[in-house]
Design an enzyme around this catalytic site. Structure first.
Site, PDB file in Angstrom:
ATOM      1  CD  GLN A  83      -2.934  -0.695   2.383  1.00 25.47           C
ATOM      2  OE1 GLN A  83      -2.997  -1.462   3.309  1.00 25.47           O
ATOM      3  NE2 GLN A  83      -3.638   0.412   2.330  1.00 25.47           N
ATOM      4  CG  HIS A  84       0.221   3.341   2.458  1.00 28.54           C
ATOM      5  ND1 HIS A  84      -1.124   3.624   2.573  1.00 28.54           N
ATOM      6  CD2 HIS A  84       0.489   2.426   3.441  1.00 28.54           C
ATOM      7  CE1 HIS A  84      -1.630   2.926   3.588  1.00 28.54           C
ATOM      8  NE2 HIS A  84      -0.681   2.190   4.119  1.00 28.54           N
ATOM      9  CG  ASP A 244      -0.140  -5.219   1.269  1.00 30.41           C
ATOM     10  OD1 ASP A 244      -0.795  -4.318   1.831  1.00 30.41           O
ATOM     11  OD2 ASP A 244       1.092  -5.318   1.354  1.00 30.41           O
TER      12      ASP A 244
END
Ligand SMILES: Nc1ncnc2c1ncn2[C@@H]1O[C@H](COP(=O)(O)OP(=O)(O)O)[C@@H](O)[C@H]1O
Ligand SMILES: O=C(CO)[C@@H](O)[C@H](O)COP(=O)(O)O
Length: 492
Positions: A83-84, A244
């Site tokens: 992520q991110h 995820d």
């Protein structure tokens, strides 16, 4: 008959698995690692091309045993991704710079400036329904604008690592609500980009935001060149995929109240599905959109197997020997307490923290104690976050444990004892990739996500652990010791 591919682009590598839903078996799997470019300021970066190279290798390995007829029976692909991370493209859709990752703490100052500009943590929560811990995409954009304004000025598209994989697979740029909820400029309650947060970063950014797909809305069919490379049918579709943690929630059946997912991977994650609008949560809890619908309040620590691996490598042990030592040490490690903040930490918010070990004496300074204290401290960090969730009335009856650490029998028992909860593993290659498979099946009309979870998720009885009441009691005192050590050093 149809087959499906699940992909997980994690921090350390990319995995691919091919699933036959009729036999409920995997036909192939592949993996390739990626390096991380790190700097002393806390920078953690990867070139998106490394993910594509790893994806190609993982897919080729996974597909190796499938003849051309079987390859043509693959109907869908679902991608789960770390992520991110910030991926930026110019107007020609070329990558502008390496992606700054979820665990990049170089951007923590920029994150704080954004939070201040938004009226503090509560101001952020009012706008987007979640606070923004260090590591969210937003802080990386602020950092980039401050440090590399020329690059920032050329951004035409901005999205996350999973979206880049989907872009490679289809040629189409899009994202999904789960991923968007980890950016820091997406309203997790109303499920739309938040103009105020975007404008606080830069008003020009608005035009670079991708469309947000529905939970079971395909990105599109696979691109011709990719279909040809892997021998796939041109009608094979690519599902929206997600971060995820959302995909691991799907891949473990955490799509209804009562089930929690814990991931002992590079990061430590605990997420618990809720269908109730998550308002009034403590700032440290990430509110993320779940696939499908609902939310998964999430706790994410920056140091889980990253910390255990550091200790394992220090002693040059293989995993079996490492686990043996972990089991050999007593609960509480004879008084040795580790604060495993090797990468800084975001739960609690201590981006500049360092790892430390306290309580050493001439008798307890042993290899097993140091190893077990790493494992215990990782679980204590998650327990602290879990207690905050429990205060909000979010409960679970079963903890489904995934990630590399779930392979460790002593670590599973430590987790069960510290949480006082039943632990079980989930069969299959990788929870995030399996979530991708389930989502791809839903997109192809094989059923709803919850129905598919009920039919296809197989719990792994070999990976069970049940709390021992005596151990749980002992751990209460050890846990308090961990919190005291943390308070002494960091005031929290
Ligand atoms: N039996 C085990 N005991 C302890 N740690 C393990 C064991 N098996 C795997 N691991 C740890 O899990 C890590 C990989 O976890 P994984 O969830 O695949 O990471 P990520 O998805 O974040 O890249 C390995 O680096 C290793 O340290
Ligand atoms: O930042 C988060 C969650 O908020 C991490 O969970 C990343 O998504 C990385 O995942 P792994 O590579 O450790 O699986």
């Amino acid at each position: 008959m149809a087959y499906y591919i699940g992909v997980d682009c994690g921090t350390q590598g990319t995995k691919a698995a091919i699933y036959d839903p009729d036999c409920m078996e995997f036909l192939g799997e592949g993996y390739a690692p990626h390096e991380i470019a790190a700097n002393e300021r806390g920078g953690r970066e990867q070139d998106p091309q490394w993910w594509i190279d790893a994806l190609n290798t993982a897919m080729e390995t996974a597909l190796a045993s499938l003849d051309s007829g079987k390859r043509k029976m693959i109907r869908g692909i679902g991608v789960s991704g770390q992520q991110h991370g910030l991926v930026i493209l110019d107007s020609g859709k070329k990558v502008l710079r390496r992606a700054k990752l979820w665990n990049d703490t170089e951007t923590s100052g920029a994150n704080q400036r954004l939070i201040d500009a938004a009226g503090g943590p509560r101001g952020v929560i009012e706008k987007i329904g979640t606070a923004i811990p260090v590591g969210y995409t937003a802080s990386k954009l602020v950092w980039l604008k401050e440090h590399e304004p020329e690059v920032f000025g050329r951004i035409a598209y901005v999205f996350n690592p999973k979206d880049y994989i989907n872009f490679y697979l289809t040629g189409i740029i899009a994202t999904d609500a789960g991923s968007a909820s980890g950016t820091g400029y997406y309203d997790t309650i109303n499920k739309e980009w938040n103009d105020t947060m975007v404008s606080l970063i830069d008003p020009a950014l608005k035009k670079a935001l991708p469309p947000v797909l529905g939970d079971t809305e395909a990105v599109g069919p696979i691109a011709a060149a990719v279909a040809e490379r892997f021998g796939l049918d041109r009608n094979c579709i690519v599902a929206p995929g997600s971060g995820d943690n959302m995909m691991a929630a799907v891949g473990t059946g955490n799509v209804e109240p009562g089930i929690a997912t814990m991931n002992l991977g590079t990061s430590g994650v605990l997420s618990i599905f809720t269908d109730q609008k998550p308002v009034g949560y403590p700032e440290i809890i990430q509110i993320q959109n779940s696939i499908p619908g609902g939310w998964i309040p999430t706790i994410c620590t920056m140091n889980a197997t990253s910390a255990s691996t550091a200790v394992q490598e220090l002693f040059t042990l293989d995993l079996a020997a490492f686990d043996n030592d972990m089991a050999a040490a007593p609960i509480g490690c004879g008084g040795v307490t580790m604060l495993p903040f090797f990468n800084g930490e975001r739960t609690p918010s201590l981006p500049s923290a360092k790892g430390s070990i306290t309580g050493l004496t001439m008798t307890n300074f042993t290899r097993p104690n140091l190893i077990r204290s790493a494992a215990e401290s990782v679980v204590f960090g998650l327990r602290w976050g879990c207690d905050l969730l429990r205060e909000k009335g979010i409960a679970f009856r079963q903890l489904r444990l995934v990630g590399g650490g779930s392979n460790s029998a002593p670590w599973r028992q430590i987790t069960a004892d510290i949480f006082g909860a039943d632990i079980i593993g989930v069969r299959g290659k990788e929870a995030g990739a399996f979530g991708g498979i389930i989502q791809a099946m839903a997109v192809c009309g094989e059923g709803s996500v919850p129905d598919l979870c009920a039919r296809h998720i197989q719990l792994d009885e070999r990976k069970q652990a049940h709390p021992d009441r005596g151990n749980t009691e002992k751990y209460e005192a050890v846990y308090r010791g961990y919190l005291d050590a943390r308070k002494q050093l960091y005031g929290i």
